[in-house]
Design a protein around this motif. Sequence first.
Motif, mmCIF file in Angstrom:
data_model
loop_
_atom_site.group_PDB
_atom_site.id
_atom_site.type_symbol
_atom_site.label_atom_id
_atom_site.label_comp_id
_atom_site.label_asym_id
_atom_site.label_seq_id
_atom_site.Cartn_x
_atom_site.Cartn_y
_atom_site.Cartn_z
ATOM 1 N N LYS A 1 -30.930 23.713 -33.040
ATOM 2 C CA LYS A 1 -31.966 23.141 -33.899
ATOM 3 C C LYS A 1 -33.125 22.689 -33.028
ATOM 4 N N THR A 2 -34.238 22.441 -33.656
ATOM 5 C CA THR A 2 -35.435 22.020 -32.944
ATOM 6 C C THR A 2 -35.263 20.625 -32.362
ATOM 7 N N SER A 3 -35.750 20.414 -31.152
ATOM 8 C CA SER A 3 -35.679 19.088 -30.539
ATOM 9 C C SER A 3 -36.699 18.156 -31.193
ATOM 10 N N ILE A 4 -36.433 16.857 -31.056
ATOM 11 C CA ILE A 4 -37.314 15.837 -31.633
ATOM 12 C C ILE A 4 -37.626 14.823 -30.543
ATOM 13 N N THR A 5 -38.900 14.532 -30.344
ATOM 14 C CA THR A 5 -39.316 13.511 -29.389
ATOM 15 C C THR A 5 -39.680 12.247 -30.164
ATOM 16 N N ILE A 6 -39.110 11.124 -29.734
ATOM 17 C CA ILE A 6 -39.400 9.832 -30.359
ATOM 18 C C ILE A 6 -40.043 8.942 -29.307
ATOM 19 N N VAL A 7 -41.218 8.415 -29.624
ATOM 20 C CA VAL A 7 -41.987 7.605 -28.680
ATOM 21 C C VAL A 7 -42.200 6.219 -29.281
ATOM 22 N N SER A 8 -41.879 5.199 -28.513
ATOM 23 C CA SER A 8 -42.150 3.825 -28.915
ATOM 24 C C SER A 8 -43.390 3.372 -28.150
ATOM 25 N N ILE A 9 -44.402 2.923 -28.878
ATOM 26 C CA ILE A 9 -45.720 2.620 -28.291
ATOM 27 C C ILE A 9 -46.126 1.173 -28.561
ATOM 28 N N TYR A 10 -46.809 0.608 -27.597
ATOM 29 C CA TYR A 10 -47.525 -0.648 -27.814
ATOM 30 C C TYR A 10 -48.923 -0.480 -27.240
ATOM 31 N N LYS A 11 -49.935 -0.683 -28.091
ATOM 32 C CA LYS A 11 -51.318 -0.673 -27.630
ATOM 33 C C LYS A 11 -51.849 -2.084 -27.768
ATOM 34 N N PRO A 12 -52.123 -2.746 -26.640
ATOM 35 C CA PRO A 12 -52.651 -4.109 -26.719
ATOM 36 C C PRO A 12 -53.936 -4.161 -27.552
ATOM 37 N N PRO A 13 -54.180 -5.285 -28.224
ATOM 38 C CA PRO A 13 -55.330 -5.381 -29.135
ATOM 39 C C PRO A 13 -56.681 -5.071 -28.498
ATOM 40 N N ARG A 14 -56.891 -5.457 -27.269
ATOM 41 C CA ARG A 14 -58.222 -5.284 -26.671
ATOM 42 C C ARG A 14 -58.379 -3.966 -25.906
ATOM 43 N N LYS A 15 -57.335 -3.165 -25.864
ATOM 44 C CA LYS A 15 -57.417 -1.859 -25.198
ATOM 45 C C LYS A 15 -57.917 -0.824 -26.200
ATOM 46 N N THR A 16 -58.680 0.138 -25.697
ATOM 47 C CA THR A 16 -59.204 1.174 -26.586
ATOM 48 C C THR A 16 -58.160 2.264 -26.796
ATOM 49 N N MET A 17 -58.266 2.928 -27.924
ATOM 50 C CA MET A 17 -57.413 4.082 -28.195
ATOM 51 C C MET A 17 -58.295 5.308 -28.046
ATOM 52 N N LEU A 18 -57.945 6.157 -27.111
ATOM 53 C CA LEU A 18 -58.741 7.342 -26.857
ATOM 54 C C LEU A 18 -58.067 8.568 -27.450
ATOM 55 N N GLN A 19 -58.874 9.544 -27.832
ATOM 56 C CA GLN A 19 -58.314 10.788 -28.353
ATOM 57 C C GLN A 19 -57.428 11.448 -27.301
ATOM 58 N N THR A 20 -57.758 11.267 -26.012
ATOM 59 C CA THR A 20 -56.926 11.871 -24.964
ATOM 60 C C THR A 20 -55.530 11.250 -24.938
ATOM 61 N N ASN A 21 -55.407 9.945 -25.244
ATOM 62 C CA ASN A 21 -54.090 9.321 -25.337
ATOM 63 C C ASN A 21 -53.265 10.005 -26.415
ATOM 64 N N LEU A 22 -53.873 10.232 -27.556
ATOM 65 C CA LEU A 22 -53.179 10.863 -28.671
ATOM 66 C C LEU A 22 -52.853 12.322 -28.355
ATOM 67 N N GLN A 23 -53.776 12.999 -27.707
ATOM 68 C CA GLN A 23 -53.548 14.401 -27.335
ATOM 69 C C GLN A 23 -52.361 14.513 -26.382
ATOM 70 N N ASN A 24 -52.253 13.586 -25.427
ATOM 71 C CA ASN A 24 -51.125 13.600 -24.498
ATOM 72 C C ASN A 24 -49.796 13.419 -25.223
ATOM 73 N N LEU A 25 -49.794 12.655 -26.298
ATOM 74 C CA LEU A 25 -48.570 12.417 -27.050
ATOM 75 C C LEU A 25 -48.156 13.617 -27.895
ATOM 76 N N PHE A 26 -49.114 14.285 -28.518
ATOM 77 C CA PHE A 26 -48.782 15.272 -29.537
ATOM 78 C C PHE A 26 -48.986 16.728 -29.147
ATOM 79 N N SER A 27 -49.815 17.029 -28.155
ATOM 80 C CA SER A 27 -50.214 18.421 -27.937
ATOM 81 C C SER A 27 -49.070 19.335 -27.510
#
Length: 194
Positions: free
Chosen positions: A13-39
């Motif tokens: 069956k297909t593998s599944i990746t589970i990621v637990s994340i914490y982004k501190p309130p004052r840190k920015t969320m960049l599209q590159t962060n998301l791309q690294n997680l999902f691409s």
Amino acid sequence: MEGTAITIERKEKTSITIVSIYKPPRKTMLQTNLQNLFSSRRNCLVVGDLNAKHTTWNPPGNNTPGRVLYQYATKHNLQINAPEQATRQTHRPNNSIIDICVSKGLYSITSKSILALSSDHNPVLFEIEVDNLTSQTLNSIKITNWKTFQNHLNNLLPGNPCIKTIEDINEAIENFNNEYRAAIDSSSKTKIIN
């Protein structure tokens, strides 16, 4: 963002990746962060305190990380799942929903914020169907016929229910949520975008 991940390898069956994340309130969320997680992952589940607010899941309002996340998810056909109840309790009037789930390849997800523990964040229970993975069509959009939706709701939820106890209230809420989702599903079509 801070996080840890595991990949579940399943026989035949297909593998599944589970990621637990914490982004501190004052840190920015960049599209590159998301791309690294999902691409590079086919089935991926990212859960945690993203400190991202968007009116789609957090009715009191938006913030920049929420807008970035929403735009990225829309562009890359990801699903954002959040409970209807607040996940962070504050002394201010507007509690917020910032503990959420973002998924790729996993679409049968329900969530519930549980009022427990002594933290200012409630535990959030995400239930995911992993035995029958079906991915949404890429480059698609779900279009809802709101008149049909309204007619379905009128037929599915006749009048006011008889409520005498707390259990009756909880049952009425659960019934409303189930019928609401059923009305949305039966009134919506997925359209391929060329």
